[in-house]
Design a protein around this motif. Structure first.
Motif: not given
Length: 301
Positions: A107-113
């Motif tokens: 249900k969540a979005t992963r943001h990978i920097l």
């Protein structure tokens, strides 16, 4: 009504090649294309004008690049909910399969920097001698300031265990108080896969590709994937590592040919931002962003 007004009105109401043909015929009769001799001699004849104005028949082969025929693999990370259902063996036989699948959906979005380490001492022979230069430390400060200015709620800061990445991460962490700092050997620099086209200035042997490639692929599988179904809020994770690792990650995440990783260039201290949606869709928000640094601070060593 004048000829020009008539053509303008007709084009506005009808449009298309038919109107152009009518307009051209009328123009010829009134001498707008000149006499016949000049029409034959001029490249701007009525025929060339009409040919240029009319849309050509659409042909995918002429107007687009060749398609690979490969569809997006939504199960690229092996976490597609429908594939995780048990094969006919349920602890609760009364549970509706559709309900089980719905509960298992992320249900969540992963943001990978992904952050490339700062400039380091190129004359060092061993890893511990390849520490950050004075400029490299300045670059890390600027990257840390930029990450803090974004105002995101970072969950973790993971870094390669190599000296230049460790020092970069430590400087960045000063601007992100409370964010856990974790070291990982899988993220060390290496040769992920033989690049296509090949380059002459860098030629690792086959065994290095074999060993480094397996390790960097393992790092990709560990860190680049959709969120766990138990994750309820979007996450923001920072990974400080190396140019080869980042470029390989980008190709793999976007399902581009991984052999193309060396076609991209990344500045020291730059930010590459990947998002992984609950559906498995991946987007590249930035690639090697270093616009927050003054021009005299930019390097790619």
């Amino acid at each position: 009504m004048s000829f020009r007004k008539t053509v303008k009105l007709a084009c506005g109401l009808a449009g298309g090649s038919t109107v152009l043909l009518v307009a051209a015929a009328a123009a010829e009769s009134r001498g707008y294309f000149g006499d016949k001799e000049s029409v034959r001699a001029s490249p701007w004849s009525r025929f060339s004008v009409l040919q240029a104005a009319q849309p050509t028949a659409w042909s995918a082969g002429k107007h687009t690049g060749a398609s690979t025929g490969l569809a997006w693999d939504f199960n690229w990370d092996k976490r597609e909910p429908s594939t995780l259902l048990t094969n006919g063996k349920k602890e609760n036989a009364s549970e509706d399969p559709s309900t089980e699948q719905e509960n298992g959906k992320p249900k969540a979005t992963r943001h990978i920097l992904l952050i490339r380490h700062s400039q380091y001492n190129l004359s060092g022979s061993a890893d511990h001698e390849r520490f950050l230069t004075h400029l490299g430390r300045e670059q890390a400060e600027l990257t840390g300031q930029r990450l803090a200015a974004l105002g995101l709620k970072y969950d973790i800061l993971i870094h390669s265990s190599m000296t230049r990445a460790t020092e970069t991460a430590q400087i960045i962490s000063k601007y992100l108080p409370g964010v856990e700092l974790v070291s990982c050997d899988l993220l060390r620099e290496g040769a992920p896969i033989e690049p296509v086209p090949p380059v002459t200035h860098w030629k690792p042997d086959a065994v290095q590709y074999h060993e480094d490639g397996a390790r960097i692929e393992a790092a990709f599988r560990r860190y680049i994937h959709r969120a766990d179904p138990k994750q309820t809020e979007d996450s923001y994770e920072i990974i400080v590592c190396h140019a080869n690792v980042i470029r390989y990650f980008v190709c793999r995440a976007l399902q581009f040919p991984p052999e193309g990783w060396l076609r991209m260039g990344l500045n020291n201290g730059s930010i590459t931002w990947i998002t992984v949606r609950p559906s498995g869709r991946v987007a590249l928000r930035t690639l090697g962003d270093s616009g927050f640094m003054p021009p005299d601070k930019l390097t790619r060593t």
